[in-house]
Design an enzyme around this catalytic site. Structure first.
Site, PDB file in Angstrom:
ATOM      1  N   ARG A 175       0.725  -1.190   0.077  1.00  0.00           N
ATOM      2  CA  ARG A 175       0.198   0.065  -0.122  1.00  0.00           C
ATOM      3  C   ARG A 175       0.908   1.300  -0.156  1.00  0.00           C
ATOM      4  O   ARG A 175       0.358   2.348   0.835  1.00  0.00           O
ATOM      5  CB  ARG A 175      -0.984  -0.022   1.348  1.00  0.00           C
ATOM      6  N   SER A 219     -11.147   0.344   3.280  1.00  0.00           N
ATOM      7  CA  SER A 219     -10.374  -0.070   4.338  1.00  0.00           C
ATOM      8  C   SER A 219      -9.837   1.235   4.985  1.00  0.00           C
ATOM      9  O   SER A 219      -8.860   1.953   4.403  1.00  0.00           O
ATOM     10  CB  SER A 219      -9.391  -1.147   4.252  1.00  0.00           C
ATOM     11  N   GLU A 228      -5.031   4.602   6.059  1.00  0.00           N
ATOM     12  CA  GLU A 228      -4.710   4.302   4.599  1.00  0.00           C
ATOM     13  C   GLU A 228      -5.089   5.413   3.810  1.00  0.00           C
ATOM     14  O   GLU A 228      -4.551   5.754   2.788  1.00  0.00           O
ATOM     15  CB  GLU A 228      -5.659   3.154   4.189  1.00  0.00           C
TER      16      GLU A 228
END
Length: 365
Positions: free
Chosen positions: A161, A240, A357
Site C-alpha cells: 500500500r 479500509s 490508509e
C-alpha cells in the site's frame, strides 16, 4: 462545489478553486499554471481514498477526468498485452474491460473504487493480487522539474500500500501502463487467496474463468460494504481505513495464538554448518516480518461492527470493522475522532499502532 460531493466519505469543505481537465494536454497546462502561482494544490481522482477537512480548502483542487484505453498486443511475449490507460479512467471499469477481453492480471482487483491514476500511488491490492504484479510504468508530471517523464514500475519503490509517490515524490500521474496476459481459454491467473478460493469453491492455485473471479470478488466485497452502492450506508466510506500492520516475528509471537498472521517476504533458507563451527550472520539477515490483521486487532480491542461514539454520526461499518462510515451528515472531525479512538484502543490492548490508509486534506490523522 464542496469536496463532500466529490468524495465517497461525503465529508469536506469547498475549495477556493476546482478545475476538471478532460485531456492530458489540459491537465499538464493547468497543473503547471497552478504550480507557477505557488498556490496550495491537491489532485483528486474518484475521491474514494480521501478524507477532506470540514473547513474550506484555500487552494486549487485538480480533479482528473482524462479518459481512454489504448491496447498494444504482443508485448512481453506472445500472450502479453500492454494497456495504456489515462489517469481519469474508473478503475473498476478498466477491470471490467480486461475481463471482457480475456486479459488476466487484475481480475481480483474488481470493485476497488477510484481512478486508474490513483492505483499506483498506494499500489492497490486485494485477494492475492497487487497492481505491482501488472504495472509496467507510468507517465508522470513531476512537480520539481515541471517535466513529463516515464517512470518504470521498478523505479516506483512499490510496497504494501505504498510507493515513492506516496512517500514524497510530488506530481501527477498522467497515464498508467499495464502488462496483462491474454488467455485463450479465458481463465484467470492462479487463485492466490484462501477467501476467494473458498468463494469460488476451488483450491488455492486453481485457475477459473475470469468472469467468475470478478463476480466472486464483487460479491465478497459487497458483503463487506466495500462496493459503492447508494442503497448501502456501509459503502459511504473510504474503504479500509487502516492498513494491516507489519511487525517483527518476535513481536507477533506475543499476540494471542488465534491472531491471524502472514509471513512477509521469503523465508531464510537452511544452511549447512560444520560441527563446532559458529555460523556468521549474513549481512542480509533481518528479523522476519509478519503481517497482522487490522480488523482482528480492532475487534479484539473491544470495538464491534456498528460502533460509534456517543452523539457521533460516524460509525464503524456494520459489515466490517476495518471501515469507518458516514451514517448521514457526519463531519470530517467526527470521522477522525472515531479513527483516533480505534487507534488508541488497539495501541492500549496490543501495543500496535494502526496506520490510516486514506489521504488527508486539511485534517490530521
Amino acid at each position: 462545489m464542496k469536496l463532500s460531493e466529490l468524495t465517497t466519505m461525503r465529508v469536506g469543505g469547498e475549495p477556493r478553486q476546482l478545475v476538471t481537465p478532460t485531456t492530458t494536454d489540459d491537465l499538464v497546462a493547468i497543473a503547471l499554471d497552478v504550480w507557477s502561482d505557488g498556490d496550495d494544490w491537491f489532485v483528486l481522482g474518484g475521491g474514494s481514498n480521501v478524507i477532506a477537512g470540514d473547513d474550506p480548502f484555500d487552494g486549487t483542487v485538480i480533479r482528473v477526468a482524462t479518459r481512454g484505453i489504448r491496447r498494444i498486443d504482443d508485448e512481453g511475449g506472445a500472450d502479453g498485452v500492454r494497456l495504456v490507460v489515462h489517469a481519469g479512467e474508473n478503475w473498476d471499469d478498466l477491470v471490467a474491460y480486461a475481463v471482457a477481453n480475456g486479459l488476466a492480471g487484475i481480475e481480483a482487483l474488481s470493485g476497488i473504487p477510484g481512478t486508474v491514476g490513483a492505483a499506483p500511488i498506494q499500489n492497490i491490492g486485494a485477494y492475492g493480487q497487487e497492481l505491482a504484479s501488472s504495472l509496467a510504468a507510468i507517465d508522470f508530471l513531476d512537480y520539481e522539474s515541471g517535466e513529463c517523464e516515464r517512470i518504470t514500475a521498478a523505479d516506483l519503490a512499490l510496497g504494501y500500500r505504498t510507493s515513492s509517490l506516496k512517500r514524497g515524490k510530488q506530481g501527477i500521474v498522467l497515464s498508467v501502463e499495464l502488462l496483462l496476459i491474454h488467455t485463450a481459454d479465458g481463465l484467470s491467473l492462479p487463485i492466490a487467496y484462501d477467501q476467494l478460493a473458498s468463494a469460488l469453491g476451488v483450491e488455492v492455485g486453481k485457475r477459473v474463468p475470469l468472469k467468475a473471479v470478478r463476480d466472486a470478488v464483487l460479491t465478497v466485497r459487497a458483503s463487506k460494504g466495500m462496493v459503492l452502492d447508494p442503497a448501502d450506508a456501509d459503502s459511504t466510506s473510504a474503504g479500509s481505513f487502516f492498513t494491516n500492520p507489519i511487525v517483527g516475528e518476535n513481536f507477533a509471537r506475543g499476540l494471542p495464538v488465534d491472531a491471524p498472521r502472514w509471513p512477509v517476504g521469503d523465508e531464510q533458507s537452511d544452511r549447512v554448518v560444520a560441527l563446532g563451527e559458529v555460523p556468521a550472520i549474513p549481512p542480509s539477515f533481518e528479523e522476519r516480518r509478519v503481517k497482522l490483521s487490522a480488523a482482528w486487532l480492532i475487534e479484539r480491542s473491544g470495538i464491534r461492527r456498528g460502533f460509534s461514539l456517543p452523539g457521533s454520526r460516524a460509525a464503524i461499518s456494520s459489515k466490517h470493522t476495518l471501515a469507518i462510515t458516514n451514517r448521514g451528515g457526519a463531519t470530517a472531525a467526527e470521522v477522525i475522532e472515531l479513527a483516533r479512538f480505534v487507534q488508541t484502543r488497539v495501541l492500549s490492548e496490543f501495543g500496535v499502532v494502526l496506520v490510516p490508509e486514506p489521504v488527508f486534506l486539511g485534517v490530521y490523522g
